[in-house]
Design a protein around this motif. Structure first.
Motif, PDB file in Angstrom:
ATOM      1  N   GLY A 199       0.818  -1.200   0.000  1.00 24.03           N
ATOM      2  CA  GLY A 199       0.000   0.000   0.000  1.00 24.03           C
ATOM      3  C   GLY A 199       0.859   1.259   0.000  1.00 24.03           C
ATOM      4  N   GLU A 250      -7.906   8.867   3.194  1.00 25.51           N
ATOM      5  CA  GLU A 250      -8.532   7.553   3.295  1.00 25.51           C
ATOM      6  C   GLU A 250     -10.012   7.753   2.950  1.00 25.51           C
ATOM      7  N   ASP A 262      -7.618   6.872  -0.935  1.00 22.16           N
ATOM      8  CA  ASP A 262      -6.848   5.695  -0.498  1.00 22.16           C
ATOM      9  C   ASP A 262      -7.812   4.661   0.057  1.00 22.16           C
TER      10      ASP A 262
HETATM   11  C1  PLP Z   1      -2.333  -0.368   5.381  1.00 22.93           C
HETATM   12  C2  PLP Z   1      -2.537   0.935   4.700  1.00 22.93           C
HETATM   13  C3  PLP Z   1      -1.573   1.497   3.839  1.00 22.93           C
HETATM   14  C4  PLP Z   1      -0.201   0.909   3.697  1.00 22.93           C
HETATM   15  O1  PLP Z   1      -0.208  -0.340   3.136  1.00 22.93           O
HETATM   16  P1  PLP Z   1       1.095  -1.297   3.357  1.00 22.93           P
HETATM   17  O2  PLP Z   1       0.802  -2.477   2.496  1.00 22.93           O
HETATM   18  O3  PLP Z   1       1.153  -1.583   4.815  1.00 22.93           O
HETATM   19  O4  PLP Z   1       2.268  -0.502   2.884  1.00 22.93           O
HETATM   20  C5  PLP Z   1      -1.890   2.636   3.130  1.00 22.93           C
HETATM   21  N1  PLP Z   1      -3.087   3.220   3.267  1.00 22.93           N
HETATM   22  C6  PLP Z   1      -4.031   2.735   4.095  1.00 22.93           C
HETATM   23  C7  PLP Z   1      -5.342   3.425   4.199  1.00 22.93           C
HETATM   24  C8  PLP Z   1      -3.789   1.586   4.851  1.00 22.93           C
HETATM   25  O5  PLP Z   1      -4.714   1.136   5.703  1.00 22.93           O
END
Ligand code: PLP
Length: 445
Positions: free
Chosen positions: A121, A210, A243
């Motif tokens: 992510g 988010e 996101d």
């Molecule tokens: C978990 C998360 C990330 C990061 O993802 P990773 O795979 O841990 O790098 C980014 N954005 C949101 C909203 C997340 O919950």
């Protein structure tokens, strides 16, 4: 907080070995139990709703690998697909059919027109921001306090000394120059968004948020907030980056967008995905408008790449997971989430603990303070000490909750009556344990 027998446990022995070779003994900080005290459980296997730790103790899992395990652990059909994929070789560094099929599945469920695969992510949001900057020819990024987008330098930022001032690094190791183009605003505050766009609008490449924050606990957007963000970005020629790494294919079949933009008739310019779409493997993606995505190399000039991107095993697991994630799965996860959150709230009320349960689709979290929680400042009021007591009581009763007060609780299609009953039976004692250590303002009158 450490129970006496834990000093002899296999987990404790493994933790000691781990700390000798891995900082803090963990590969990601929250796993270390620092927020709740005690020794992290080392997990040896998982099946359905259950984890088995190194001492052979079975635990009902309400973490779900922090979101990915929507179907539960070791779903037989996912395993079969993965085993067949592994037998064909694990990585070729060349295009494959499973990544195309997973791309088609994502495009079918979401408003994105094109998608590019990455391995985490973090990489997805980092790449989306680079693309937004490349597309707009602008540099400034707007984010919200309490929203986590992975450990991207420019997003590990804290608000500066006032609204519309540029951010300061949120951790040592991030240079000031990395956050000097980041603006951090309070969540659910349209006036703050209007103010920074009024002052810096022509320099803003994108606003990233988010879709429904889950990383300060679940703090849903107020009605119309995402639509307002999309419209504000559009009015200023900036891109709206939603996101959905956590909420994607989790909050609903179409992610949080399915409960929000799909209903109101708007779409983000770019989206990021991870967790559920990787089916428990390191796979993530970003996608969006075809004209924006066409700026990516090799079609366009914005560079982005990855040795294991679109890995055939990971994309096979993700594809199997999404294909199995039917409306029935979401209905079940929603129903068991409802049962658990209602029972948690009842137990806390009975014990006299002030709390608020907040949801975003099938995701929810429990704040041990008076609500509502609208932003990061509100979330910071949650009683972490009371949560630690609650957490350890649940753990002793065989329930693995997130080892931090600021996290969502995740259920799965595999949480059946037996697993849910273990949770329900554990709640009253945990609520009493929380009541014992709660702060005075956390008491219900
Ligand atoms: C978990 C998360 C990330 C990061 O993802 P990773 O795979 O841990 O790098 C980014 N954005 C949101 C909203 C997340 O919950």
């Amino acid at each position: 907080m450490t129970a006496p027998q834990e000093t002899q446990s296999q987990s404790a022995a493994l933790f000691e070995r781990a700390r000798a070779v891995i900082p803090g003994g963990v590969s990601s900080p929250v796993r270390a139990f620092n927020a709740v005290g005690g020794t992290p459980r080392f997990i040896t296997s998982a099946s359905g709703a259950w984890l088995t730790d190194a001492d052979g103790t079975e635990l009902v899992d309400l973490v779900g690998s922090w979101g990915p395990m929507l179907l539960g652990h070791a779903h037989p059909d996912v395993l079969a697909a993965v085993q067949a994929a592994v037998a064909r070789g694990t990585s070729y560094g060349a295009p494959t059919e499973p990544e195309v099929a997973l791309g088609e599945e994502i495009v079918a469920r979401t408003p994105v027109e094109r998608v590019r695969f990455v391995s985490s992510g973090t990489e997805a949001t980092m790449s989306a921001i680079r693309l937004a900057r490349g597309f707009t020819g602008r540099d400034v990024v707007v984010k919200f306090a309490g929203c986590y987008h992975g450990h991207v330098d420019s997003l590990l930022a804290s608000a500066g000394s006032g609204l519309a001032t540029f951010a300061v690094p949120g951790t040592p190791g991030v240079p000031e120059s990395s956050t000097a183009l980041t603006l951090v605003l309070p969540y659910n505050d349209p006036a703050a968004v209007e103010a920074v766009f009024a002052e810096h609008g022509d320099r803003i490449a994108c606003l990233v948020t988010e879709a429904a924050p889950g990383n300060m606990g679940v703090v849903p957007p107020e009605p119309g907030f995402n639509r307002f963000l999309a419209a504000t970005c559009r009015a200023h020629g900036a891109l709206f980056v939603s996101d959905e790494v956590m909420t994607g294919f989790r909050a609903s079949r179409q992610g949080y967008w399915g409960l929000d933009g799909a209903v109101e008739g708007w779409a983000p310019d770019l989206m990021t995905f991870g967790k559920v779409m990787g089916g428990g493997f390191p796979a993530a993606a970003f996608g969006g408008r075809a004209d924006v995505m066409s700026m990516l190399a090799p079609e366009g000039p914005v560079y982005q790449a990855g040795t294991l991107s679109g890995n055939p095993v990971a994309t096979t697991a993700g594809l199997a997971t999404l294909r199995l994630a039917t409306d029935d799965v979401y209905a079940h996860v929603g129903a068991v989430a409802e049962t658990v959150k209602t029972a948690a709230s009842e137990a806390l009320t009975a014990a006299g603990v002030a709390h608020v349960v907040q949801s975003a689709g099938t995701m929810f979290s429990v704040f041990l303070c008076h609500g509502p929680i609208r932003d990061f400042d509100d979330a910071s009021r949650t009683d972490s000490a009371a949560y630690a007591a609650f957490f350890h009581s649940m753990l002793d009763a065989g329930v693995y909750l997130p080892p931090s007060a600021y996290e969502a609780w995740f259920l799965s299609a595999a949480h059946d009556d037996r697993a849910v009953q273990v949770v329900l039976d554990a709640l009253p004692a945990a609520a009493t344990a929380a009541a014992r250590v709660q702060s005075a303002e956390g008491r219900l009158d």
